[in-house]
Write an enzyme that holds these catalytic residues in place. Structure first.
Site, PDB file in Angstrom:
ATOM      1  N   ARG A   1       0.856  -1.181   0.000  1.00 29.93           N
ATOM      2  CA  ARG A   1       0.000   0.000   0.000  1.00 29.93           C
ATOM      3  C   ARG A   1       0.896   1.236   0.000  1.00 29.93           C
ATOM      4  NH1 ARG A   1      -3.584  -2.937  -1.222  1.00 29.93           N
ATOM      5  NH2 ARG A   1      -5.646  -3.174  -0.257  1.00 29.93           N
TER       6      ARG A   1
ATOM      7  N   GLU B   1      -2.173   7.396  -5.545  1.00 32.14           N
ATOM      8  CA  GLU B   1      -2.302   6.849  -6.895  1.00 32.14           C
ATOM      9  C   GLU B   1      -3.659   7.139  -7.518  1.00 32.14           C
ATOM     10  OE1 GLU B   1      -3.140   2.205  -6.570  1.00 32.14           O
ATOM     11  OE2 GLU B   1      -1.525   2.807  -5.245  1.00 32.14           O
TER      12      GLU B   1
END
Length: 334
Positions: A231, A260
């Site tokens: 992550r 992201e």
């Protein structure tokens, strides 16, 4: 049941059609968000990937919802507290591609260690010079695995095949796995100081948020390489930029970054009604800086994405929905 499939690819649409004889199924290419929640207030079950907004503010708009079947192993993107309160069952896909993600770790690592991206770029321009492309062997290097669960253990096994020595840090050490695979557990500080290659395999959430920050980068062995396929939020993007710019780290291979989602659709930031926190904007700027660093490789969250793995994901998800329907839910995380 009324089932809505969010973030559905064409292949997933076809697979989910098997639910149609017994359920009312609708598939959407986009993620679940506030506006789409308002259009599906009659949904009793939803299945999403990780880009959907599964906060209480959104889920509250779907009063008939009884099941969330996330097509992921991680579930830190779901407000589990609200789901417990609202009696919404949450199921995940606990095991679909340990070796799939582990293989991508080494795709990133080999691309960094042998300057593959730069080398290919040169030859495509007709430049066959070798200057600046000298790499390093993996054999004999120390592999530090932060998070030695199923994926981490698979990474260790592959690393052993390359002739690497492995050490690991985990909140819940598994001495049997260590003995079988021939590695040892160490404290995080010891691992950071000793490893030539550090690879992160941690769940998201507050417990691991920015676990790798300024102090941790300072403890790393000079010239180390960092790989992250877990992550983006487990590391401080700003601190990573500084560690790379200073030469503390030789390189980084990232399949995930903190912002992201925003990188993919930055205009969304300016469409929100509430002010975006300064910390988030700084993280977005840091992620932009990482994209342009010559010693960084970023892939678009594809470590899981192989034909075999996605087939297992959809198979398990359909099984989760069927099990819930029969009153015996499986892979429940809340």
């Amino acid at each position: 049941m009324k089932i809505v499939v969010f973030e559905a690819t064409e292949w997933e649409r076809q697979a989910c059609s098997s639910l149609a004889p017994h359920h009312v199924v609708e598939c959407l290419a986009g993620p679940l968000a506030g506006d789409s929640a308002d259009r599906y207030t009659n949904a009793e079950a939803i299945t999403t990937f990780i880009r959907s907004d599964l906060s209480a503010a959104v889920l509250r708009r779907m009063p008939k919802l009884r099941l969330i079947a996330t097509r992921s192993t991680g579930f830190d993107h779901i407000d589990l507290a609200y789901c417990r309160q609202a009696a919404i069952t949450v199921c995940n896909v606990p095991d679909y591609g340990d070796h799939t993600v582990a293989e991508h770790v080494f795709a990133l690592l080999l691309a960094l260690s042998r300057h593959v991206v730069e080398a290919v770029g040169r030859t495509r321009r007709g430049d066959f010079s070798q200057g600046g492309l000298r790499g390093f062997d993996l054999a004999g290097k120390t592999l530090g695995v932060v998070g030695a669960g199923r994926i981490g253990q698979r990474v260790i096994a592959i690393g052993k095949g390359f002739g690497m020595e492995a050490i690991a840090f985990d909140a819940h050490p598994d001495p049997i796995a260590a003995k079988q695979l021939g590695f040892r557990f160490a404290s995080l500080d010891e691992l950071l100081a000793a490893a030539d290659v550090i690879t992160l395999h941690l769940p998201g959430g507050e417990a691991t948020r920015q676990l790798i920050g300024e102090a941790e980068f300072a403890r790393m062995k000079p010239g180390a390489v960092l790989i992250n396929t877990s992550r983006g939020g487990v590391m401080d993007s700003e601190a990573l930029v500084r560690a790379l710019s200073s030469g503390r780290l030789a390189g980084a291979g990232l399949d995930v970054v903190a912002e992201e989602g925003a990188l993919g659709e930055e205009a969304e930031i300016f469409r929100t009604e509430t002010a975006v926190p300064v910390e988030r904007m700084r993280a977005l700027l840091a992620d932009h800086a990482l994209l342009s660093q010559p010693n960084v490789i970023v892939t678009p969250h594809i470590a899981y994405d192989t034909e075999e793995a996605v087939a297992r994901i959809i198979e398990t998800t359909l099984g989760n929905i069927a099990a819930f329907e029969t009153g015996s839910p499986q892979n429940v995380v809340n």
